[in-house]
Design a protein around this motif. Structure first.
Motif, PDB file in Angstrom:
ATOM      1  N   GLU A 240       0.838  -1.276  -0.017  1.00 20.55           N
ATOM      2  CA  GLU A 240      -0.171   0.118   0.051  1.00 20.55           C
ATOM      3  C   GLU A 240       0.768   1.287   0.028  1.00 20.55           C
ATOM      4  OE1 GLU A 240      -2.956   2.424   2.697  1.00 20.55           O
ATOM      5  OE2 GLU A 240      -3.083   0.373   3.064  1.00 20.55           O
ATOM      6  N   GLY A 241       1.945   1.297   0.997  1.00 23.36           N
ATOM      7  CA  GLY A 241       2.781   2.365   1.070  1.00 23.36           C
ATOM      8  C   GLY A 241       3.424   2.558  -0.286  1.00 23.36           C
ATOM      9  N   SER A 242       3.884   1.384  -1.037  1.00 24.66           N
ATOM     10  CA  SER A 242       4.709   1.633  -2.401  1.00 24.66           C
ATOM     11  C   SER A 242       3.824   1.980  -3.673  1.00 24.66           C
ATOM     12  CB  SER A 242       5.227   0.219  -2.583  1.00 24.66           C
ATOM     13  OG  SER A 242       6.137  -0.062  -1.571  1.00 24.66           O
ATOM     14  N   ASP A 243       2.269   1.759  -3.412  1.00 22.28           N
ATOM     15  CA  ASP A 243       1.567   2.388  -4.358  1.00 22.28           C
ATOM     16  C   ASP A 243       1.063   3.618  -4.293  1.00 22.28           C
ATOM     17  OD1 ASP A 243       1.551  -0.520  -5.534  1.00 22.28           O
ATOM     18  OD2 ASP A 243      -0.174  -1.209  -4.697  1.00 22.28           O
ATOM     19  N   ARG A 244       1.450   4.116  -3.189  1.00 23.87           N
ATOM     20  CA  ARG A 244       0.783   5.518  -3.063  1.00 23.87           C
ATOM     21  C   ARG A 244       1.885   6.623  -3.043  1.00 23.87           C
ATOM     22  NH1 ARG A 244      -2.270   6.196   2.342  1.00 23.87           N
ATOM     23  NH2 ARG A 244      -3.025   7.999   1.359  1.00 23.87           N
ATOM     24  N   PRO A 245       1.563   7.806  -3.332  1.00 27.00           N
ATOM     25  CA  PRO A 245       2.576   8.830  -3.427  1.00 27.00           C
ATOM     26  C   PRO A 245       3.317   9.077  -2.200  1.00 27.00           C
ATOM     27  CG  PRO A 245       0.600   9.666  -4.160  1.00 27.00           C
ATOM     28  CD  PRO A 245       0.389   8.359  -3.696  1.00 27.00           C
ATOM     29  N   ARG A 246       4.875   9.367  -2.226  1.00 25.57           N
ATOM     30  CA  ARG A 246       5.711   9.315  -0.667  1.00 25.57           C
ATOM     31  C   ARG A 246       5.488  10.512  -0.312  1.00 25.57           C
ATOM     32  NH1 ARG A 246      11.337   5.965  -1.386  1.00 25.57           N
ATOM     33  NH2 ARG A 246      10.455   4.134  -2.459  1.00 25.57           N
ATOM     34  N   ARG A 247       5.709  10.613   0.949  1.00 29.43           N
ATOM     35  CA  ARG A 247       5.681  11.944   1.807  1.00 29.43           C
ATOM     36  C   ARG A 247       7.022  12.227   2.357  1.00 29.43           C
ATOM     37  NH1 ARG A 247       1.040  11.998   5.650  1.00 29.43           N
ATOM     38  NH2 ARG A 247      -0.411  12.231   3.953  1.00 29.43           N
ATOM     39  N   LYS A 248       7.622  13.158   1.690  1.00 33.14           N
ATOM     40  CA  LYS A 248       9.128  13.355   2.157  1.00 33.14           C
ATOM     41  C   LYS A 248       9.744  12.207   2.328  1.00 33.14           C
ATOM     42  CE  LYS A 248       7.990  17.461   4.942  1.00 33.14           C
ATOM     43  NZ  LYS A 248       7.570  18.145   6.364  1.00 33.14           N
ATOM     44  N   ASP A 249       9.716  11.259   1.476  1.00 37.21           N
ATOM     45  CA  ASP A 249      10.677  10.060   1.317  1.00 37.21           C
ATOM     46  C   ASP A 249       9.947   9.008   2.191  1.00 37.21           C
ATOM     47  OD1 ASP A 249      12.100  10.975  -0.673  1.00 37.21           O
ATOM     48  OD2 ASP A 249      13.740  11.758   0.879  1.00 37.21           O
ATOM     49  N   LYS A 250       8.922   8.999   2.527  1.00 34.61           N
ATOM     50  CA  LYS A 250       8.400   7.865   3.581  1.00 34.61           C
ATOM     51  C   LYS A 250       7.110   7.613   2.992  1.00 34.61           C
ATOM     52  CE  LYS A 250       9.341   9.958   8.304  1.00 34.61           C
ATOM     53  NZ  LYS A 250      10.309   8.889   8.669  1.00 34.61           N
ATOM     54  N   TYR A 251       7.076   6.092   3.104  1.00 35.81           N
ATOM     55  CA  TYR A 251       5.747   5.205   2.645  1.00 35.81           C
ATOM     56  C   TYR A 251       4.577   5.572   3.311  1.00 35.81           C
ATOM     57  CZ  TYR A 251       9.360   2.660   0.125  1.00 35.81           C
ATOM     58  OH  TYR A 251      10.586   2.283  -0.841  1.00 35.81           O
ATOM     59  N   VAL A 252       3.522   6.057   2.772  1.00 39.38           N
ATOM     60  CA  VAL A 252       2.408   6.474   3.613  1.00 39.38           C
ATOM     61  C   VAL A 252       1.362   5.292   3.700  1.00 39.38           C
ATOM     62  CG1 VAL A 252       0.597   8.034   4.040  1.00 39.38           C
ATOM     63  CG2 VAL A 252       2.829   8.987   3.212  1.00 39.38           C
ATOM     64  N   VAL A 253       1.025   4.904   4.819  1.00 38.91           N
ATOM     65  CA  VAL A 253       0.012   3.746   4.833  1.00 38.91           C
ATOM     66  C   VAL A 253      -1.142   4.193   6.032  1.00 38.91           C
ATOM     67  CG1 VAL A 253      -0.108   1.414   5.559  1.00 38.91           C
ATOM     68  CG2 VAL A 253       1.686   2.202   4.525  1.00 38.91           C
ATOM     69  N   ARG A 254      -2.152   3.887   5.654  1.00 39.74           N
ATOM     70  CA  ARG A 254      -3.416   4.186   6.620  1.00 39.74           C
ATOM     71  C   ARG A 254      -3.581   3.331   7.687  1.00 39.74           C
ATOM     72  NH1 ARG A 254      -5.266   3.549   1.312  1.00 39.74           N
ATOM     73  NH2 ARG A 254      -5.876   5.446   0.279  1.00 39.74           N
ATOM     74  N   THR A 255      -3.749   4.025   8.838  1.00 42.09           N
ATOM     75  CA  THR A 255      -3.834   3.290  10.005  1.00 42.09           C
ATOM     76  C   THR A 255      -4.807   2.303  10.016  1.00 42.09           C
ATOM     77  OG1 THR A 255      -2.609   4.856  11.377  1.00 42.09           O
ATOM     78  CG2 THR A 255      -4.087   3.375  12.763  1.00 42.09           C
ATOM     79  N   GLU A 256      -5.982   2.719   9.195  1.00 48.42           N
ATOM     80  CA  GLU A 256      -7.111   1.914   9.149  1.00 48.42           C
ATOM     81  C   GLU A 256      -7.003   0.471   8.420  1.00 48.42           C
ATOM     82  OE1 GLU A 256      -8.860   5.947   7.979  1.00 48.42           O
ATOM     83  OE2 GLU A 256      -6.873   5.175   8.389  1.00 48.42           O
ATOM     84  N   SER A 257      -5.799   0.748   7.611  1.00 47.17           N
ATOM     85  CA  SER A 257      -5.447  -0.725   6.704  1.00 47.17           C
ATOM     86  C   SER A 257      -4.950  -1.688   7.655  1.00 47.17           C
ATOM     87  CB  SER A 257      -4.605  -0.326   5.703  1.00 47.17           C
ATOM     88  OG  SER A 257      -5.120   0.703   4.730  1.00 47.17           O
ATOM     89  N   LEU A 258      -4.069  -1.182   8.576  1.00 52.49           N
ATOM     90  CA  LEU A 258      -3.499  -2.026   9.475  1.00 52.49           C
ATOM     91  C   LEU A 258      -4.456  -2.514  10.618  1.00 52.49           C
ATOM     92  CD1 LEU A 258      -1.395  -3.422  11.018  1.00 52.49           C
ATOM     93  CD2 LEU A 258      -0.490  -1.439  12.178  1.00 52.49           C
ATOM     94  N   PHE A 259      -5.328  -1.711  10.990  1.00 51.31           N
ATOM     95  CA  PHE A 259      -6.360  -2.205  11.923  1.00 51.31           C
ATOM     96  C   PHE A 259      -7.268  -3.211  11.223  1.00 51.31           C
ATOM     97  CE2 PHE A 259     -10.370  -1.549  14.159  1.00 51.31           C
ATOM     98  CZ  PHE A 259      -9.927  -1.778  15.348  1.00 51.31           C
TER      99      PHE A 259
END
Length: 459
Positions: A240-259
């Motif tokens: 999910e993080g790889s498929d979404r635009p990065r934010r300051k070189d970080k992979y952005v993942v929704r907390t809801e996805s993990l939950f």
């Protein structure tokens, strides 16, 4: 039975993070109106609770270190005795596995460790044998003892089906785990070192194995014939993080996805006695009579209060290694709530923010007396005692969730740190404060002011 669309929406809502805070707020509003069924609340004491928490934070942390208090996760319990055992474990894997597999293994460990973190009772301890760094044996109790016992069993390969990959947790290893193996791993002696809810824990781990098999979409490996493991969720989240635009070189993942992985992927672990709708278990969701409307229609769910304490505890704990080792930034982390367990809730009772109504206290003391007559139960430090499903416990837990938000606001204000996260307030403040005041108030057991009869599945 297949739920209807409206029923499916209700189930999805009650299994969501926003529902936890929203329903707890409804209970808090009832408290404001003096309409709780089981507790009296002295709102003037809220400031006293916040001041006590701030005093402990200032005592335990230098001013410069307070903004860097680590989050409240299961990993903290492995650090007991000021020893970074997780770092040592990762060092032992260096050169043999990559970072992704290292995080998978840590998630494997976290999942079983969180599941085994139910109340251990006042008599159980885990003895750590001497090694090069520690010259004498040391015994640890409660959450830290359970963490070290789990770590030891993990390193011994008790949760793995592959002798060549002992440092993993997989479906077959869990399904084939014997009660005797778990008893040995926890160093249980029924007379000298009893552990509350041992069989409940064993059954929970076996149900975890079945849950892994039921949800290959989360726990299947891309490797051929590789076992189903909790840690394989890392690949789903990292994608999910790889498929979404990065934010300051970080992979952005929704907390809801993990939950969602945690709440749906582990749904089968809950006992059949838990609240269900149309045959779908909701897990840590309970009816709260403070919200029950008179003459409510049959089947109504407006009085159901979700907590998902175990699932949130697991989510908080899994977030940490993915953030620190895989450069993941968690979106909407503020949806997670304070944890409604006996340390945070006990703080509110010990500092008299919440007080049991006389009738309920009397009933709880009768329960204590009956429980104290059972073999192996200590008859010291009498406290009101209730089953996990008792309306007293449900109301207490709901008030704990809502009150922790308000304590966090006051703590940030008093410290002048508006960016201090709720997870940091829990770790540096409320959880430790609850434990400390319990040890002063009840030095023999160091237990909470209200006892919950543990079956190994409520945390």
């Amino acid at each position: 039975m297949t739920p209807t669309p409206s029923t499916a929406e209700t189930i999805a809502y009650l299994k969501s993070l926003p529902a936890v805070r929203e329903r707890a707020e409804l209970v808090y509003a009832k408290a404001r109106e003096g309409q709780l069924k089981h507790f009296d609340v002295d709102f003037k004491k809220l400031d006293d609770v916040a001041k006590f928490v701030v005093l402990l934070i200032k005592r335990d942390y230098d001013a410069a270190d307070i903004p860097n208090i680590p989050p409240h996760t299961r990993l903290r319990h492995f650090e007991v005795g000021q020893k970074d055992r997780i770092k040592q474990l990762c060092e032992s894997w260096k050169g043999r596995v990559d970072t992704l597999e290292t995080v998978r293994r840590l998630v494997d460990l976290i999942v079983v460790s969180v599941l085994l973190d139910a109340g251990a009772g006042d008599k159980w301890t885990f003895e750590v044998k001497p090694d090069n760094a520690q010259k004498v044996s040391r015994a640890y109790s409660r959450s830290e003892g359970l963490a070290l016992a789990t770590l030891n069993m993990f390193k011994e390969g008790r949760f793995s089906s592959d002798i060549h990959r002992s440092h993993q947790v997989d479906a077959e290893g869990l399904c084939n785990l014997t009660l005797e193996s778990l008893k040995e791993g926890f160093q249980v002696d029924d007379n000298k070192n009893p552990l509350l809810g041992l069989e409940g824990r064993w059954d929970l781990l076996r149900r975890l194995g079945k849950a892994l098999k039921a949800h290959p979409e989360y726990f299947e490996s891309s490797e051929n014939n590789a076992p189903l493991r909790p840690g394989n969720m890392v690949d789903v989240l990292f994608k999910e993080g790889s498929d979404r635009p990065r934010r300051k070189d970080k992979y952005v993942v929704r907390t809801e996805s993990l939950f969602k992985v945690v709440i749906d992927g582990f749904a089968e672990i809950w006992p059949p006695s838990r609240t269900a709708i149309s045959g779908v278990s909701l897990g840590d969701v309970w009816p709260c009579d403070a919200l029950q409307q008179p003459n409510a229609a049959p089947g109504t769910t407006e009085h159901f209060v979700p907590f998902h304490k175990l699932s949130q505890w697991m989510t908080y704990s899994i977030m940490e290694p993915l953030e620190t080792m895989l450069n993941i930034e968690w979106e909407h982390a503020n949806l997670l709530t304070g944890l409604p367990e006996y340390r945070n809730g006990g703080l509110l009772v010990d500092l008299e923010f919440m007080t049991l109504k006389p009738k309920e206290e009397e009933r709880g003391l009768i329960n204590y007396k009956h429980n104290a007559l059972k073999p192996g139960q200590p008859a010291v430090e009498v406290v009101p005692t209730f089953e996990p499903s008792d309306p007293v416990i449900i109301e207490w837990r709901a008030m704990t969730v809502a009150t922790l938000d308000r304590i966090a606001v006051e703590v940030r204000k008093q410290l002048g740190l508006p960016n201090l996260t709720l997870a940091q307030v829990l770790q540096g403040g409320t959880w430790n404060a609850g434990r400390e005041i319990a040890s002063v108030s009840r030095p023999n057991t160091k237990g909470p002011p209200i006892a919950i009869l543990s079956d190994g599945t409520l945390f």
